[in-house]
Design a protein around this motif. Structure first.
Motif, mmCIF file in Angstrom:
data_model
loop_
_atom_site.group_PDB
_atom_site.id
_atom_site.type_symbol
_atom_site.label_atom_id
_atom_site.label_comp_id
_atom_site.label_asym_id
_atom_site.label_seq_id
_atom_site.Cartn_x
_atom_site.Cartn_y
_atom_site.Cartn_z
ATOM 1 N N ARG A 71 0.829 -1.207 0.000
ATOM 2 C CA ARG A 71 0.000 0.000 0.000
ATOM 3 C C ARG A 71 0.863 1.256 0.000
ATOM 4 O O ARG A 71 0.538 2.246 -0.654
ATOM 5 C CB ARG A 71 -0.927 0.016 1.213
ATOM 6 C CG ARG A 71 -2.129 -0.867 1.034
ATOM 7 C CD ARG A 71 -3.083 -0.702 2.203
ATOM 8 N NE ARG A 71 -4.210 -1.599 2.067
ATOM 9 C CZ ARG A 71 -5.357 -1.280 1.460
ATOM 10 N NH1 ARG A 71 -5.523 -0.080 0.959
ATOM 11 N NH2 ARG A 71 -6.332 -2.160 1.372
ATOM 12 N N HIS A 75 0.904 4.200 -2.896
ATOM 13 C CA HIS A 75 0.830 5.658 -2.705
ATOM 14 C C HIS A 75 2.059 6.364 -3.279
ATOM 15 O O HIS A 75 1.955 7.455 -3.841
ATOM 16 C CB HIS A 75 0.653 6.011 -1.224
ATOM 17 C CG HIS A 75 -0.748 5.822 -0.754
ATOM 18 N ND1 HIS A 75 -1.769 6.676 -1.097
ATOM 19 C CD2 HIS A 75 -1.323 4.854 0.005
ATOM 20 C CE1 HIS A 75 -2.913 6.255 -0.561
ATOM 21 N NE2 HIS A 75 -2.661 5.152 0.121
ATOM 22 N N TYR A 78 1.596 6.452 -7.005
ATOM 23 C CA TYR A 78 0.543 7.423 -7.311
ATOM 24 C C TYR A 78 1.144 8.840 -7.339
ATOM 25 O O TYR A 78 0.947 9.604 -8.286
ATOM 26 C CB TYR A 78 -0.531 7.292 -6.221
ATOM 27 C CG TYR A 78 -1.870 7.919 -6.501
ATOM 28 C CD1 TYR A 78 -2.017 9.003 -7.376
ATOM 29 C CD2 TYR A 78 -3.018 7.437 -5.864
ATOM 30 C CE1 TYR A 78 -3.269 9.568 -7.597
ATOM 31 C CE2 TYR A 78 -4.271 7.998 -6.089
ATOM 32 C CZ TYR A 78 -4.380 9.068 -6.946
ATOM 33 O OH TYR A 78 -5.617 9.625 -7.157
ATOM 34 N N ARG A 79 1.909 9.150 -6.300
ATOM 35 C CA ARG A 79 2.521 10.486 -6.226
ATOM 36 C C ARG A 79 3.541 10.689 -7.333
ATOM 37 O O ARG A 79 3.569 11.722 -7.999
ATOM 38 C CB ARG A 79 3.192 10.687 -4.864
ATOM 39 C CG ARG A 79 2.232 10.828 -3.714
ATOM 40 C CD ARG A 79 2.999 11.137 -2.430
ATOM 41 N NE ARG A 79 2.107 11.548 -1.357
ATOM 42 C CZ ARG A 79 1.687 10.737 -0.386
ATOM 43 N NH1 ARG A 79 2.070 9.480 -0.368
ATOM 44 N NH2 ARG A 79 0.874 11.172 0.553
ATOM 45 N N GLN A 82 1.860 11.404 -10.557
ATOM 46 C CA GLN A 82 1.294 12.752 -10.669
ATOM 47 C C GLN A 82 2.372 13.821 -10.811
ATOM 48 O O GLN A 82 2.180 14.801 -11.518
ATOM 49 C CB GLN A 82 0.466 13.058 -9.422
ATOM 50 C CG GLN A 82 -0.720 12.149 -9.278
ATOM 51 C CD GLN A 82 -1.994 12.925 -9.103
ATOM 52 O OE1 GLN A 82 -2.087 13.816 -8.263
ATOM 53 N NE2 GLN A 82 -2.984 12.589 -9.905
ATOM 54 N N GLY A 236 -6.080 6.697 -9.379
ATOM 55 C CA GLY A 236 -7.192 7.569 -9.048
ATOM 56 C C GLY A 236 -8.326 7.491 -10.053
ATOM 57 O O GLY A 236 -9.401 8.024 -9.823
ATOM 58 N N ASN A 239 -11.577 6.313 -8.866
ATOM 59 C CA ASN A 239 -12.210 7.262 -7.957
ATOM 60 C C ASN A 239 -12.904 6.554 -6.794
ATOM 61 O O ASN A 239 -14.082 6.779 -6.526
ATOM 62 C CB ASN A 239 -13.224 8.112 -8.734
ATOM 63 C CG ASN A 239 -13.587 9.380 -7.973
ATOM 64 O OD1 ASN A 239 -12.776 9.894 -7.210
ATOM 65 N ND2 ASN A 239 -14.788 9.876 -8.165
ATOM 66 N N SER A 240 -12.161 5.687 -6.145
ATOM 67 C CA SER A 240 -12.737 4.910 -5.066
ATOM 68 C C SER A 240 -11.732 4.829 -3.926
ATOM 69 O O SER A 240 -10.533 4.727 -4.170
ATOM 70 C CB SER A 240 -13.052 3.499 -5.575
ATOM 71 O OG SER A 240 -13.240 2.616 -4.485
ATOM 72 N N PRO A 241 -12.218 4.863 -2.667
ATOM 73 C CA PRO A 241 -11.284 4.686 -1.557
ATOM 74 C C PRO A 241 -10.678 3.282 -1.554
ATOM 75 O O PRO A 241 -9.691 3.037 -0.879
ATOM 76 C CB PRO A 241 -12.147 4.927 -0.325
ATOM 77 C CG PRO A 241 -13.549 4.736 -0.770
ATOM 78 C CD PRO A 241 -13.590 5.106 -2.215
ATOM 79 N N PHE A 242 -11.277 2.385 -2.319
ATOM 80 C CA PHE A 242 -10.800 1.004 -2.351
ATOM 81 C C PHE A 242 -10.111 0.664 -3.671
ATOM 82 O O PHE A 242 -10.141 -0.485 -4.124
ATOM 83 C CB PHE A 242 -11.962 0.038 -2.086
ATOM 84 C CG PHE A 242 -12.711 0.350 -0.820
ATOM 85 C CD1 PHE A 242 -12.067 0.297 0.402
ATOM 86 C CD2 PHE A 242 -14.033 0.737 -0.858
ATOM 87 C CE1 PHE A 242 -12.739 0.602 1.578
ATOM 88 C CE2 PHE A 242 -14.719 1.043 0.310
ATOM 89 C CZ PHE A 242 -14.074 0.980 1.527
ATOM 90 N N GLU A 245 -7.639 -2.357 -3.614
ATOM 91 C CA GLU A 245 -8.246 -3.695 -3.678
ATOM 92 C C GLU A 245 -8.718 -4.017 -5.102
ATOM 93 O O GLU A 245 -8.617 -5.138 -5.567
ATOM 94 C CB GLU A 245 -9.450 -3.799 -2.738
ATOM 95 C CG GLU A 245 -9.111 -3.999 -1.275
ATOM 96 C CD GLU A 245 -8.878 -2.679 -0.541
ATOM 97 O OE1 GLU A 245 -8.748 -1.626 -1.211
ATOM 98 O OE2 GLU A 245 -8.814 -2.714 0.700
ATOM 99 N N LYS A 246 -9.275 -2.996 -5.752
ATOM 100 C CA LYS A 246 -9.844 -3.235 -7.079
ATOM 101 C C LYS A 246 -8.746 -3.512 -8.106
ATOM 102 O O LYS A 246 -8.874 -4.398 -8.940
ATOM 103 C CB LYS A 246 -10.711 -2.054 -7.500
ATOM 104 C CG LYS A 246 -11.978 -1.987 -6.656
ATOM 105 C CD LYS A 246 -12.848 -0.803 -6.973
ATOM 106 C CE LYS A 246 -14.026 -0.773 -5.990
ATOM 107 N NZ LYS A 246 -14.855 0.420 -6.125
#
Lengths: 261, 444
Positions: A71, A75, A78-79, A82, A236, A239-242, A245-246
């Motif tokens: 996890r 993150h 992801y950063r 971006q 992103g 657009n889900s907090p999960f 997992e997805k």
């Protein structure tokens, strides 16, 4: 004129309804013209059946003992995406015309056919190996070292096989899920495969690109930018907090599909 | 035998149907040839690309994502793993000169960059509009980055949140030359567009010229009930031990094996439905219902965590970038939208919006009825029947509608309703006739 039209309309509607009756149930249309598509569905009789819950909870069972670490990497990626990757890709699309980017993608894609060929052979997929060989030959010669892709225009579809798939083909389980820095979702088996394919690339040294990249790291950099350019995934996007997992589920299942085919 | 019995019935029904189509709503031309007549297939697959309108290329659109700091306090109060959505983002495509601007509101749970939003952007941009794309108030990013209460579902408040966002966008883009303001939304966004337009009549920040509702729910809670029921269809044989997703995977595996080639694209989708592995209506319905449940889980979790209600995530739970959210995901998945209303929306609504009488009592059925009424198009019936700026487009086989909903639309919109015979829920949105009708509405 108008009359024939509405008559035609009427006949068409009647015909349609008639054809539906052949499936043993008619679709009832109410006075408002509402067709109520839910009326012909069959619902579970027992309230305690909970098929959705059973399926969804089951789908969340994917081996992920390194989840905490994964996890954090998610993150980080992801950063990085971006703040570094996407701005670079944006600059790249700004300064280069479309046909040039296409040429670059084709060029690296042609190099990537080498592992596909090797892995098709390892899985004894003769047809696929032949198709890939033909693609390499046509694209490298007529396609000017792969910059252009005449093979696809000739109806030779591109295949993708990697060593992770070969291992899976011979029954090696995927092992724990892994989120690789910069590279994204993977698992222990596919990471091993990645290393093997990379080594293969280097030892075959097709068109001398692998060796030349050592002296000219800009080739390697271009390869990475191209890779990001053609990869559609955006963190992103779901657009889900999960999202974690997805992505984990979709990655694992799409690999299973690729191995099975 | 059955067919013979049914034939006269069909004639009666089809004539009724032809009659009612012509009765009030604006008639759809007889040559409307949307290719998918199965409501469930249309809902999932959308329009095959050869039937879509010509659209401008992304590269020819001057567009950018902008951010707004609307809830600065959450930068400190929310866990760090929410970092990507703590500032609110939207997308704006601008024309080079003065032009009308249209706001588009996304459907349930959808992001401003979802494919439907991108389609509508291109459609309007090609017709000369500036386009501002806004995520749904039920979407993760909107709830965290824009909504003060983060408990969506009560339409008047959702409209207020949207209106604040639109005003913030107007302020941020004050250099943009806007000749007039327009508004549209699809699905839940369509319903919200009606409420936003109503609010704008009082506040006059935009004075919208035209407002189009595309496949909106009429009775919000009836639509939710429809969607929730879809996961209870007989999608898996009762003596089959596989779960629904395992069954789907098996079907896909067999399909790709037969094809000998793995690829996911639009053509594959249609080809799959023509193969032996094709999904039944029950299974398609289950798929749609699942998507709605996943969207509900996101709402459940996000609303609960922002408000620290302790229903899904324990109130004292520490969360950082490494924390597994899977246990909360599971809990949120088990609670469907009805459960969200009962546990979060209704108690919240009682405290904030119900006439302050006995707010401490537990919610009653009566409360649910008034919340439902206030959140549905019914609440705006007087406004909708008198204003000429608002139009609506809908499908006779939309899965989110219930009995009486079309009657309501016909009565209140009259010739401002365009009713299509097919399309399911939004399946025909990107059909070329629909595209032309949408643009015509704004050019009238």
């Amino acid at each position: 004129m108008n009359k024939t039209h509405s008559l035609g309309n009427y006949c068409a509607a009647s015909l349609l309804l008639l054809s539906l009756t052949n499936f043993s149930h008619a679709q009832q249309v109410d006075d408002d013209g509402f067709k109520n598509p839910l009326q012909n569905l069959k619902f579970n009789q027992h309230a305690g059946q909970h098929e959705f819950e059973r399926a969804a909870l089951d789908a969340l069972h994917i081996s992920d003992p390194l989840e905490q670490w994964n996890r954090r990497v998610y993150h980080f990626n992801y950063r990085f995406d971006q703040w570094v990757f996407l701005p670079v890709v944006k600059g790249y699309t700004k300064v280069t015309p479309h046909f040039l980017r296409k040429g670059v993608s084709n060029f690296f894609s042609n190099l990537g056919e080498i592992p596909t060929l090797a892995n098709s052979l390892l899985q004894l997929k003769g047809h696929r190996a032949m198709e890939t060989t033909a693609r390499i030959l046509f694209n490298t010669t007529f396609g000017l070292a792969g910059v252009w892709d005449p093979a696809t225009k000739m109806g030779l579809a591109k295949n993708n096989e990697d060593f992770g798939q070969t291992l899976g083909y011979y029954g090696v389980p995927h092992g724990p899920y892994l989120m690789l820095p910069l590279l994204g979702p993977s698992n222990v088996r596919d990471t091993g495969g990645l290393v093997a394919d990379y080594t293969l690339d280097f030892s075959v040294n097709w068109l001398n690109v692998a060796k030349e990249s050592e002296r000219h790291p800009e080739i390697f950099a271009l390869k990475i930018v191209d890779q990001r350019y053609i990869t559609k995934l955006r963190y992103g996007q779901l657009n889900s907090p999960f999202e974690y997992e997805k992505i984990r589920y979709v990655y694992t299942k799409s690999r299973e599909l690729k191995i099975a085919e | 035998m059955l067919t013979r019995l049914l034939t006269p019935l069909c004639f009666v029904l089809s004539s009724l149907c032809a009659l009612s189509f012509n009765a009030l709503a604006k008639p759809v031309p007889a040559d409307y040839q949307f290719p998918l007549t199965n409501a469930f297939e249309a809902t999932i697959a959308g329009t095959p690309s050869i039937f879509r309108p010509q659209l401008p290329d992304d590269a020819d659109i001057k567009q950018r994502d902008y951010s707004l700091r609307l809830r600065p306090e959450r930068e400190f109060t929310l866990p760090s793993n929410f970092w990507p959505v703590k500032t609110f983002r939207y997308r704006l495509a601008e024309q080079s000169g003065p032009a009308p601007l249209i706001f588009i509101i996304a459907g349930t749970g959808a992001h401003y960059s979802s494919s439907t939003m991108e389609y509508l952007k291109k459609l309007f941009y090609g017709a000369g509009f500036h386009v501002a794309q806004i995520s749904s108030p039920t979407a993760y990013d909107f709830m965290v980055g824009a909504s003060p209460y983060a408990t969506p579902g009560y339409s008047p408040q959702d409209a207020r949140d949207l209106y604040s966002v639109m005003q913030a966008i107007k302020k941020q883009q004050d250099n943009l030359e806007v000749t007039e303001w327009h508004l549209t939304g699809y699905s839940l966004g369509g319903l919200q567009a009606a409420f936003v337009s109503h609010l704008d009549e009082q506040e006059q920040a935009f004075n919208f010229k035209r407002v189009l509702l595309i496949n909106p729910p009429v009775n919000l809670y009836a639509s939710i009930k429809n969607l929730s029921s879809l996961v209870n269809t007989q999608a898996v044989d009762s003596n089959d031990h596989r779960t629904f997703y395992e069954l789907l995977m098996d079907k896909l595996t067999r399909y790709f094996n037969q094809k000998g080639h793995f690829d996911f694209n639009e053509a594959v989708l249609f080809d799959f439905q023509n193969s032996k592995q094709k999904l039944s209506d029950n299974q398609l319905a289950m798929l749609i219902g699942s998507a709605f449940r996943f969207a509900s889980a996101d709402i459940n979790f996000t609303s609960d965590l922002i408000n620290r209600r302790g229903i899904i995530t324990p109130a004292q739970q520490k969360i950082n970038d490494g924390t597994s959210l899977t246990p909360f995901f599971k809990r949120a998945l088990l609670c469907d939208f009805d459960c969200y209303i009962e546990q979060q929306l209704l108690p919240f609504w009682k405290v904030h919006f119900k006439e302050q009488k006995l707010a401490l009592e537990s919610p009653t059925t009566e409360d649910f009825e008034s919340l439902s009424q206030a959140s549905s198009l019914y609440a705006l019936a007087d406004y909708l029947s008198t204003t000429s700026k608002i139009g609506v487009m809908h499908n006779a086989d939309d899965i989110i509608l219930g009995t009486g909903d079309l009657g309501f639309l016909k009565e209140n919109f009259a010739e401002r309703l365009t009713l299509y015979p097919y399309g399911g829920h939004l399946g025909n949105l990107d059909y070329r006739d629909n595209g032309a009708d949408i643009l015509e509405f704004f050019h009238e």
